[in-house]
Design a protein around this motif. Structure first.
Motif, PDB file in Angstrom:
ATOM      1  N   GLY A  72      35.734  39.148  53.503  1.00  0.00           N
ATOM      2  CA  GLY A  72      34.839  38.171  52.885  1.00  0.00           C
ATOM      3  C   GLY A  72      34.630  38.357  51.392  1.00  0.00           C
ATOM      4  O   GLY A  72      34.194  37.435  50.697  1.00  0.00           O
ATOM      5  N   ARG A  73      34.952  39.544  50.867  1.00  0.00           N
ATOM      6  CA  ARG A  73      34.759  39.801  49.433  1.00  0.00           C
ATOM      7  C   ARG A  73      36.014  39.473  48.615  1.00  0.00           C
ATOM      8  O   ARG A  73      36.040  39.691  47.407  1.00  0.00           O
ATOM      9  CB  ARG A  73      34.372  41.264  49.200  1.00  0.00           C
ATOM     10  N   PHE A  74      37.046  38.939  49.275  1.00  0.00           N
ATOM     11  CA  PHE A  74      38.277  38.625  48.556  1.00  0.00           C
ATOM     12  C   PHE A  74      38.038  37.610  47.437  1.00  0.00           C
ATOM     13  O   PHE A  74      38.609  37.716  46.351  1.00  0.00           O
ATOM     14  CB  PHE A  74      39.343  38.102  49.516  1.00  0.00           C
ATOM     15  N   THR A  75      37.188  36.619  47.700  1.00  0.00           N
ATOM     16  CA  THR A  75      36.885  35.610  46.666  1.00  0.00           C
ATOM     17  C   THR A  75      36.220  36.254  45.449  1.00  0.00           C
ATOM     18  O   THR A  75      36.396  35.803  44.321  1.00  0.00           O
ATOM     19  CB  THR A  75      35.970  34.513  47.228  1.00  0.00           C
ATOM     20  N   GLU A  76      35.463  37.359  45.676  1.00  0.00           N
ATOM     21  CA  GLU A  76      34.837  38.078  44.560  1.00  0.00           C
ATOM     22  C   GLU A  76      35.898  38.703  43.665  1.00  0.00           C
ATOM     23  O   GLU A  76      35.780  38.693  42.429  1.00  0.00           O
ATOM     24  CB  GLU A  76      33.894  39.147  45.112  1.00  0.00           C
ATOM     25  N   LEU A  77      36.961  39.248  44.286  1.00  0.00           N
ATOM     26  CA  LEU A  77      38.080  39.796  43.505  1.00  0.00           C
ATOM     27  C   LEU A  77      38.736  38.694  42.677  1.00  0.00           C
ATOM     28  O   LEU A  77      39.037  38.901  41.492  1.00  0.00           O
ATOM     29  CB  LEU A  77      39.105  40.431  44.440  1.00  0.00           C
ATOM     30  N   VAL A  78      38.952  37.549  43.282  1.00  0.00           N
ATOM     31  CA  VAL A  78      39.601  36.439  42.584  1.00  0.00           C
ATOM     32  C   VAL A  78      38.754  35.972  41.403  1.00  0.00           C
ATOM     33  O   VAL A  78      39.272  35.705  40.314  1.00  0.00           O
ATOM     34  CB  VAL A  78      39.867  35.265  43.561  1.00  0.00           C
ATOM     35  N   GLU A  79      37.467  35.917  41.598  1.00  0.00           N
ATOM     36  CA  GLU A  79      36.571  35.428  40.539  1.00  0.00           C
ATOM     37  C   GLU A  79      36.385  36.450  39.418  1.00  0.00           C
ATOM     38  O   GLU A  79      36.434  36.107  38.234  1.00  0.00           O
ATOM     39  CB  GLU A  79      35.211  35.069  41.146  1.00  0.00           C
ATOM     40  N   LYS A  80      36.184  37.727  39.787  1.00  0.00           N
ATOM     41  CA  LYS A  80      35.885  38.749  38.778  1.00  0.00           C
ATOM     42  C   LYS A  80      37.120  39.487  38.272  1.00  0.00           C
ATOM     43  O   LYS A  80      37.050  40.220  37.295  1.00  0.00           O
ATOM     44  CB  LYS A  80      34.890  39.768  39.349  1.00  0.00           C
ATOM     45  N   LYS A  81      38.251  39.320  38.980  1.00  0.00           N
ATOM     46  CA  LYS A  81      39.543  39.947  38.625  1.00  0.00           C
ATOM     47  C   LYS A  81      39.592  41.442  38.898  1.00  0.00           C
ATOM     48  O   LYS A  81      40.639  42.067  38.754  1.00  0.00           O
ATOM     49  CB  LYS A  81      39.925  39.671  37.155  1.00  0.00           C
ATOM     50  N   ASN A  82      38.479  42.061  39.255  1.00  0.00           N
ATOM     51  CA  ASN A  82      38.488  43.457  39.720  1.00  0.00           C
ATOM     52  C   ASN A  82      37.260  43.687  40.579  1.00  0.00           C
ATOM     53  O   ASN A  82      36.268  42.952  40.464  1.00  0.00           O
ATOM     54  CB  ASN A  82      38.556  44.446  38.558  1.00  0.00           C
ATOM     55  N   ILE A  83      37.324  44.700  41.437  1.00  0.00           N
ATOM     56  CA  ILE A  83      36.217  44.951  42.353  1.00  0.00           C
ATOM     57  C   ILE A  83      36.206  46.423  42.752  1.00  0.00           C
ATOM     58  O   ILE A  83      37.258  47.064  42.866  1.00  0.00           O
ATOM     59  CB  ILE A  83      36.334  44.042  43.603  1.00  0.00           C
ATOM     60  N   ASP A  84      35.012  46.973  42.923  1.00  0.00           N
ATOM     61  CA  ASP A  84      34.839  48.350  43.390  1.00  0.00           C
ATOM     62  C   ASP A  84      34.346  48.335  44.829  1.00  0.00           C
ATOM     63  O   ASP A  84      33.469  47.538  45.187  1.00  0.00           O
ATOM     64  CB  ASP A  84      33.811  49.095  42.528  1.00  0.00           C
ATOM     65  N   PHE A  85      34.889  49.229  45.646  1.00  0.00           N
ATOM     66  CA  PHE A  85      34.413  49.379  47.020  1.00  0.00           C
ATOM     67  C   PHE A  85      34.863  50.732  47.546  1.00  0.00           C
ATOM     68  O   PHE A  85      35.561  51.480  46.844  1.00  0.00           O
ATOM     69  CB  PHE A  85      34.926  48.236  47.921  1.00  0.00           C
ATOM     70  N   THR A  86      34.448  51.072  48.764  1.00  0.00           N
ATOM     71  CA  THR A  86      34.879  52.320  49.385  1.00  0.00           C
ATOM     72  C   THR A  86      35.670  52.011  50.652  1.00  0.00           C
ATOM     73  O   THR A  86      35.452  50.992  51.307  1.00  0.00           O
ATOM     74  CB  THR A  86      33.685  53.223  49.740  1.00  0.00           C
ATOM     75  N   PHE A  87      36.595  52.907  50.975  1.00  0.00           N
ATOM     76  CA  PHE A  87      37.436  52.747  52.162  1.00  0.00           C
ATOM     77  C   PHE A  87      37.416  54.049  52.943  1.00  0.00           C
ATOM     78  O   PHE A  87      37.651  55.120  52.378  1.00  0.00           O
ATOM     79  CB  PHE A  87      38.870  52.390  51.758  1.00  0.00           C
ATOM     80  N   LYS A  88      37.133  53.965  54.245  1.00  0.00           N
ATOM     81  CA  LYS A  88      37.071  55.153  55.092  1.00  0.00           C
ATOM     82  C   LYS A  88      38.382  55.319  55.834  1.00  0.00           C
ATOM     83  O   LYS A  88      38.821  54.425  56.557  1.00  0.00           O
ATOM     84  CB  LYS A  88      35.915  55.028  56.084  1.00  0.00           C
ATOM     85  N   LEU A  89      39.029  56.474  55.648  1.00  0.00           N
ATOM     86  CA  LEU A  89      40.271  56.772  56.355  1.00  0.00           C
ATOM     87  C   LEU A  89      39.977  57.342  57.740  1.00  0.00           C
ATOM     88  O   LEU A  89      40.548  56.915  58.734  1.00  0.00           O
ATOM     89  CB  LEU A  89      41.110  57.767  55.546  1.00  0.00           C
ATOM     90  N   ASN A  90      39.084  58.328  57.797  1.00  0.00           N
ATOM     91  CA  ASN A  90      38.703  58.973  59.053  1.00  0.00           C
ATOM     92  C   ASN A  90      37.360  59.659  58.852  1.00  0.00           C
ATOM     93  O   ASN A  90      36.672  59.399  57.861  1.00  0.00           O
ATOM     94  CB  ASN A  90      39.788  59.964  59.509  1.00  0.00           C
TER      95      ASN A  90
END
Length: 399
Positions: A72-90
């Motif tokens: 759902g935050r993909f549109t935020e990337l498109v609008e702002k051209k960059n985005i910060d978030f965290t990703f959990k591997l395990n």
């Protein structure tokens, strides 16, 4: 491209590939994974960026990966051209991610964040940092270039406070990296964008939330710096970071950000609230790893006077001379200690130093002293043998 993402159409095959490369990064104790459209995936291992495969990431694959991770935050990337978030591997590793557009498509950098909280001891940091954690008020800054471990050092400090004290801790981060569970303390963590509008806004709000300790991920602007200093003045312990190379530059940078007419007031305020500066540089170890060389400033009467009088150029001398009494140290002293412990090579100490001439002289003196001590040790067996021979001669004469 700005249309919303239909999750049911995603296979998450790109996410599976990503997890494979992130696992490979962890296996090799890497710090960052670089994913770039139009080229191969690479990882930073011991400071060097190395290829992880020969497979080229296509434009469409880059977009698909972005949709799978962001949803759902993909549109935020498109609008702002960059985005910060965290990703959990395990359960052991999370990653701080910055995803952005570049000329060939989507790119992303994944910074490793271990789930196990670090300690000052495990990171081999100077133990005087523990005493900075025990302060009830003031400003403590962790400084250094990007990727030098500032966030990890701050995490070790928050971890200690959470384990040893009974307080309210508020962290303001972009994004939230290490996750703290309430132990002795209540810990509230706020992410910029998700939980707060900005560092300065969240910091102002924190003052109304009964905090004892406030962690500000980064002091990016004048308003945040001034609010942080005000918080420290009003009885809170404030921990934060700056992208400055050493303690001297840290103090100069803060004062210099204010207009000339305000600088005397800021000098007085900073001299009053600044309790410590932990400045870090990562250096290569002899076993091909990396470790932190740390400059330490701990407030004392001399440091306070130098800040008040605008004589920050004299701070390195004060740190050097205060090592035994105040546990302060310069970068060059830290590097000399690492060399003496056998952790880094002579050339690495010289390359990472603040003053190459000074540290070369210090290294020469240390090597000469070490050689002299070695010679004295080699003399001991000979002297003992001679002494035994002398004793035997005495015994023969008595017979």
């Amino acid at each position: 491209m700005a249309e919303s993402v239909n999750i049911s159409e995603l296979t998450f095959e790109m996410t599976k590939k990503l997890k494979f490369y992130l696992s490979k990064l962890v296996e090799h104790k890497g710090s960052d994974l670089h994913v770039k459209t139009g080229t191969t995936i690479r990882g930073r291992i011991n400071g060097e960026i190395l290829p992880f495969s020969k497979e080229i990431l296509s434009y469409q694959e880059g977009l698909t990966l972005a949709k799978e991770l962001l949803r759902g935050r993909f549109t935020e990337l498109v609008e702002k051209k960059n985005i910060d978030f965290t990703f959990k591997l395990n359960d052991e590793y999370r990653f701080r991610v910055n995803m952005f557009f570049q000329v060939d498509g989507v790119s992303a950098v994944f910074r490793t964040i271990p789930m196990v909280l670090p300690t000052v001891e495990a990171l081999h940091l100077p133990l005087v940092i523990n005493s900075l954690c025990d302060l009830s008020r003031g400003l403590v800054l962790v400084t250094g270039p990007t990727g030098c471990g500032k966030t990890t050092t701050l995490a070790s400090m928050i971890n200690r406070i959470n384990k040893t004290q009974k307080k309210h801790i508020i962290t303001i981060e972009d994004p939230v990296e290490f996750i703290y569970k309430d132990n002795g303390c209540v810990v509230n963590q706020r992410a910029i964008g998700q939980d707060a509008l900005s560092f300065s806004d969240a910091l102002r709000a924190a003052l109304r939330e009964d905090p004892d300790v406030i962690l500000v991920g980064e002091m990016r602007d004048l308003e945040t710096i001034e609010t942080a200093m005000h918080a420290a003045e009003t009885g809170h312990l404030v921990l934060s970071t700056l992208h400055t190379v050493d303690a001297k530059e840290t103090i100069g940078r803060i004062i210099g950000m204010f207009p000339g007419s305000e600088q005397n007031r800021i000098k007085m305020s900073l001299a009053s609230v600044l309790q410590g500066v932990i400045a870090q540089r990562l250096v290569k170890t002899v076993d091909h790893g990396r470790t932190a060389a740390v400059e330490i400033l701990v407030k004392n009467a001399r440091i306070e006077s130098l800040i008040l009088e605008g004589r920050e150029t004299e701070i390195p001398d004060a740190l050097k001379e205060g090592k035994e009494v105040y546990k302060t140290q310069t970068f060059d002293q830290a590097l000399l200690d690492l060399y003496a412990e056998g952790k880094i090579a002579r050339d690495e100490a010289i390359i990472a130093s603040t003053s190459r001439n000074d540290i070369t002289m210090a290294l020469d003196f240390y090597d000469a002293e070490k050689a002299q001590k070695g010679n004295r040790k080699n003399d001991i067996p000979n002297n003992i043998q001679e002494l035994k021979a002398y004793d035997n001669d005495i015994i023969d004469l008595k017979k």
